[in-house]
Design an enzyme around this catalytic site. Structure first.
Site, PDB file in Angstrom:
ATOM      1  N   SER A  16      33.388  36.160  35.685  1.00  0.00           N
ATOM      2  CA  SER A  16      32.680  35.791  34.523  1.00  0.00           C
ATOM      3  C   SER A  16      33.903  34.574  33.794  1.00  0.00           C
ATOM      4  O   SER A  16      33.309  33.672  33.048  1.00  0.00           O
ATOM      5  CB  SER A  16      32.421  36.681  33.664  1.00  0.00           C
ATOM      6  OG  SER A  16      33.920  37.294  33.045  1.00  0.00           O
ATOM      7  N   HIS A 112      44.713  37.638  30.375  1.00  0.00           N
ATOM      8  CA  HIS A 112      44.655  39.092  30.477  1.00  0.00           C
ATOM      9  C   HIS A 112      44.140  39.656  29.308  1.00  0.00           C
ATOM     10  O   HIS A 112      44.447  39.086  28.265  1.00  0.00           O
ATOM     11  CB  HIS A 112      46.416  39.357  30.561  1.00  0.00           C
ATOM     12  CG  HIS A 112      46.385  40.745  30.797  1.00  0.00           C
ATOM     13  ND1 HIS A 112      46.437  41.655  31.723  1.00  0.00           N
ATOM     14  CD2 HIS A 112      46.898  41.827  29.832  1.00  0.00           C
ATOM     15  CE1 HIS A 112      46.655  42.767  31.439  1.00  0.00           C
ATOM     16  NE2 HIS A 112      46.844  42.964  30.149  1.00  0.00           N
TER      17      HIS A 112
END
Ligand code: GRF
Length: 220
Positions: A16, A112
């Protein structure tokens, strides 16, 4: 020649974030383009996204190589022959060693799903829920040989709600990831953000203000 910065995007899963980068690159005037997608997982959905966008992709299964050095050598070869200048890790589930990082020094980014340096490694959102934090978020950083330890470029913050489970928090963070990663890519591609002597340097400019949380009460 387009003159746009050529990106290599490394993936292992859903992709994504790759999609967010592809969508940004499709906007007129965006200063980068995805030149190659590399997956170490042959079944990664990210490969479908690359195909749909008409972007070249390749599968390099780390398991097929005798050593990490051999895997990374092949990775470098693919990226270099595609003309890649900047490498974006987007859910890529392998650590990269000094040889690879030396070849693309100061030009490897990662995203992250935590406010680093908290909650490195796997299941960052679950770790955040288990510790009971009240805010969570995501971080884009330069990659060094450690796990999620490189110099931080940008962070976005989201609330953690009492009703959250891992899926709900993951979705809220992902939305911010998809905003933040293209923004950082735009800034590195134009040279507004760079790594100098191990530190992140940012030039003045309107978009630079979006690299961190702004107090809504403060002007601009
Ligand atoms: C994202 O949460 C990213 O921050 C982390 O791995 C996940 C990848 O998701 N590194 P996707 O493959 O981009 O959907």
């Amino acid at each position: 020649m387009s003159g746009r910065t050529k990106l290599g995007v490394l993936v292992s899963g859903s992709g994504s974030n790759l999609q967010a980068l592809l969508d940004a690159c499709a906007q007129p005037g965006f200063p980068a383009e995805v030149a190659l997608v590399v997956s170490n997982v042959p079944t990664a959905f990210a490969l479908e996204r690359a195909k749909k966008a008409g972007v070249a992709s390749v599968v390099l299964e780390h398991k097929a190589f005798g050593s990490r050095a051999d895997f990374e050598k092949a990775l470098v070869e693919k990226l270099v022959s595609a003309g890649v200048e900047w490498v974006c890790l987007a859910g890529f589930m392998r650590l990269l060693g000094v040889d690879f990082l030396g070849r693309f020094e100061g030009r490897v980014l990662n995203i992250h799903p935590s406010l680093l340096p908290a909650f490195t490694g796997l299941h960052a959102q679950r770790q955040a829920l288990e510790r009971g934090v009240k805010v969570a978020g995501c971080t884009v950083h330069f990659v060094d040989p450690g796990m999620d330890t490189g110099p931080i470029i940008a962070q976005a913050v989201v609330p953690v709600l009492p009703t959250d489970d891992e899926a709900a928090l993951t979705a809220r963070i992902l939305k911010e990831e998809h905003r933040l990663y293209p923004l950082v890519v735009k800034l590195v591609a134009t040279g507004a953000v760079r790594l100098e002597g191990g530190r992140v340097v940012t030039s003045a400019g309107p978009a630079v203000g979006e690299l961190s949380l702004r107090n809504p009460g403060e002007p601009g």
